[in-house]
Design a protein around this motif. Sequence first.
Motif, PDB file in Angstrom:
ATOM      1  N   ILE B 153       0.852  -1.199   0.000  1.00 17.58           N
ATOM      2  CA  ILE B 153       0.000   0.000   0.000  1.00 17.58           C
ATOM      3  C   ILE B 153       0.885   1.245   0.000  1.00 17.58           C
ATOM      4  O   ILE B 153       0.685   2.178  -0.779  1.00 17.58           O
ATOM      5  CB  ILE B 153      -0.918   0.027   1.237  1.00 17.58           C
ATOM      6  CG1 ILE B 153      -1.988  -1.039   1.136  1.00 17.58           C
ATOM      7  CG2 ILE B 153      -1.585   1.386   1.371  1.00 17.58           C
ATOM      8  CD1 ILE B 153      -2.689  -1.310   2.433  1.00 17.58           C
ATOM      9  N   GLU B 167      -5.552   8.005  -5.125  1.00 17.25           N
ATOM     10  CA  GLU B 167      -6.799   7.272  -5.354  1.00 17.25           C
ATOM     11  C   GLU B 167      -6.529   5.772  -5.397  1.00 17.25           C
ATOM     12  O   GLU B 167      -7.246   4.982  -4.762  1.00 17.25           O
ATOM     13  CB  GLU B 167      -7.422   7.724  -6.670  1.00 17.25           C
ATOM     14  CG  GLU B 167      -8.713   7.003  -6.960  1.00 17.25           C
ATOM     15  CD  GLU B 167      -9.271   7.365  -8.326  1.00 17.25           C
ATOM     16  OE1 GLU B 167      -8.826   8.369  -8.900  1.00 17.25           O
ATOM     17  OE2 GLU B 167     -10.149   6.632  -8.802  1.00 17.25           O
ATOM     18  N   VAL B 170      -5.890   4.537  -1.865  1.00 17.31           N
ATOM     19  CA  VAL B 170      -7.090   4.426  -1.030  1.00 17.31           C
ATOM     20  C   VAL B 170      -7.886   3.191  -1.405  1.00 17.31           C
ATOM     21  O   VAL B 170      -8.290   2.392  -0.548  1.00 17.31           O
ATOM     22  CB  VAL B 170      -7.959   5.693  -1.170  1.00 17.31           C
ATOM     23  CG1 VAL B 170      -9.301   5.490  -0.512  1.00 17.31           C
ATOM     24  CG2 VAL B 170      -7.258   6.886  -0.566  1.00 17.31           C
ATOM     25  N   LEU B 173      -6.077   0.116  -0.216  1.00 17.92           N
ATOM     26  CA  LEU B 173      -6.110  -0.046   1.240  1.00 17.92           C
ATOM     27  C   LEU B 173      -7.454  -0.563   1.704  1.00 17.92           C
ATOM     28  O   LEU B 173      -7.524  -1.529   2.466  1.00 17.92           O
ATOM     29  CB  LEU B 173      -5.804   1.296   1.908  1.00 17.92           C
ATOM     30  CG  LEU B 173      -5.853   1.258   3.430  1.00 17.92           C
ATOM     31  CD1 LEU B 173      -4.543   1.716   3.996  1.00 17.92           C
ATOM     32  CD2 LEU B 173      -6.961   2.084   4.007  1.00 17.92           C
ATOM     33  N   VAL B 174      -8.541   0.052   1.227  1.00 19.37           N
ATOM     34  CA  VAL B 174      -9.857  -0.347   1.722  1.00 19.37           C
ATOM     35  C   VAL B 174     -10.152  -1.786   1.314  1.00 19.37           C
ATOM     36  O   VAL B 174     -10.578  -2.614   2.131  1.00 19.37           O
ATOM     37  CB  VAL B 174     -10.938   0.617   1.186  1.00 19.37           C
ATOM     38  CG1 VAL B 174     -12.311   0.116   1.547  1.00 19.37           C
ATOM     39  CG2 VAL B 174     -10.716   2.000   1.735  1.00 19.37           C
ATOM     40  N   ALA B 177      -7.842  -4.284   3.179  1.00 15.17           N
ATOM     41  CA  ALA B 177      -8.157  -4.398   4.606  1.00 15.17           C
ATOM     42  C   ALA B 177      -9.422  -5.205   4.805  1.00 15.17           C
ATOM     43  O   ALA B 177      -9.488  -6.085   5.672  1.00 15.17           O
ATOM     44  CB  ALA B 177      -8.302  -3.009   5.216  1.00 15.17           C
ATOM     45  N   ALA B 178     -10.457  -4.946   3.984  1.00 14.13           N
ATOM     46  CA  ALA B 178     -11.699  -5.715   4.106  1.00 14.13           C
ATOM     47  C   ALA B 178     -11.415  -7.189   3.821  1.00 14.13           C
ATOM     48  O   ALA B 178     -11.910  -8.080   4.534  1.00 14.13           O
ATOM     49  CB  ALA B 178     -12.743  -5.170   3.137  1.00 14.13           C
TER      50      ALA B 178
END
Lengths: 103, 507
Positions: B153, B167, B170, B173-174, B177-178
Amino acid sequence: MNLSIPVIVMAAVIGLVGIGFYCLLVTRNMIRVVVALQIIVKGAMLALLLAGRMRGQLALGQSMALTVIVADTIVAVLGLALAVQVKRRLGSLDLNDLSSLKR
Amino acid sequence: MEAASALLWLLAFPFIAAPVVYIGGRLVVRESEKSEKPLLNPAGWLALLALLGAGAFLYIIGKDIFSVGQIIFATVGNIRLRFDGISLLMSILVLALGILVTIYSFAYMKGEEHEEKFYALLVLMIGSIIGLSCAIDLFNLWVWFEAMAITTILLVAFYRNQPGSLEAGVKYLVQSAAGSVLVVLGIVLVFFQTGSLDLESIRMAVTQPSLLLVIAGGLMVIGFGVKIALVPMHTWLPDAHSQAPSGISAMLSGVVIEAGLIALLRAFGALAVGSDRWGYILIGFAVLNMVVGNLMALRQREVKRMLAFSSLSHVGYMLLGFGVMIAFYNPYAGMGGFYHLITHGLMKGLAFLAAGALLYVLHVGKGDHHPLTVDDLNGASRKYPLTAFTLSVALLALGGLPPLAGFMSKWQIFASSVMTQNGWVIALVIFAALNSVLSLGYYAPLVNRLYRRETSPIVETGKPVSIWMSIPMVVLTLLIVVLGVAPNLIYWLTGPSAISIFMFFGN
């Protein structure tokens, strides 16, 4: 149904994970997205503790939960750091504004 | 030195070296701010030394693996680590590509702000991928996986002043992480069901399929699938691969998504009861990945984005090989899958490095962060003959033209899948071969542009390509040609890898 501690904890796990994923789906604010991720991870941590307790290996469950806390804190810090940069460059925290690459 | 302690050193060395790389680079930067003339930033050379050091430990282990036996164990506290065929394959691939990318970045990242951070993170990422390939404990696997995710990341969002790169960071990362939380939930279910996390003891403890384990497997498919870019979870990949610094794009596409695949295969191995069903799931994702990857790549105008989408379709070929191995107990298909894993690392690595070299001389080196579009390639072979040649070799190899490595690895997957004599699988192989032909529809026009079009004005004003960028490209080109002409050279690596996965499956 008898409300023993494992049942309550299991309900809490399902609730936290469900709420977290719901927030992740509906929210468009970057800070809230990080909070939503945190909520899901808290649910997963609780699940680790519960599984450790039920299998009689609470220490193992606790050590895993601690490791998850560390990894998850790093991810949260990274997410917030990115949010700071996004706010600086674009003047907004809305994820809908972050769509220059979509085509 | 004994192999077991060499294994511990191999894992610890990158994590010891990364702070040294960072601090060394930082100190020199501070000195050169004080002094009049700028000093050379040593971070790149320190990173190269660190990777070569890790390579020396790997050599000690590799020598032992071939003289004594196939598998080396090591323990730290309660954590067991196993160095088997897959670990050897991943370590060699990631270290080789990492060393070449480091050399390449000497020129690409030169004078970039926070150059030392880049090299330190690169070393950390390589270390965590090597660790991931040695983990045989489900939770330990997740820890290495997460370490790899965090470092990548940071590297994807390295140009932190560019909105595009933010962008991509982000999104990555999201989604990752999920995904990794889902993997934790899967681990919880396995732990709850079996009371153990060691992959072999889970395999022993599970005697019949149970609903909890099926759910756990599903969670892991989704969680690890985010990193492998299985098709509904692939949306981060084109952004991240196109926005990262080109050396990192090569690493991401060449080894990071494959590391996710290795993690998934290891986890599947533990849940292997009723294992043929997991194989069918992989084959299903293979079809989706090939179709979506190829169709999306066809309509891209940016070179790095196109290469990113073609990664999706190449993951599809690998999944076909591994899926057939699991579903039909056919280790040769697994060997083909691992062969394609290696050749894809080399081919896609070379394609990203060569495209990155053109991106650097035409855009980034002049300080603008516009993407490299296909029009920029027009007539580039006249001014940059070597770069254009290596890019063409990489593209044609990816498309599967016969004397090159990409053809041989796809051929092995297809041929061993046909050996199953199952009508559906043969239909799938024909479908995959047609996909491979379709993929030439976007690779070949790029080669055509490089060699046959009038030189575009932006190429006329381009800067020269540095020697540091040319060396890795030439090395990779040679490897691609050699592995295509002499595929037997790699069986010592793919055979043991396929066996170390295969022994978990079957009854």
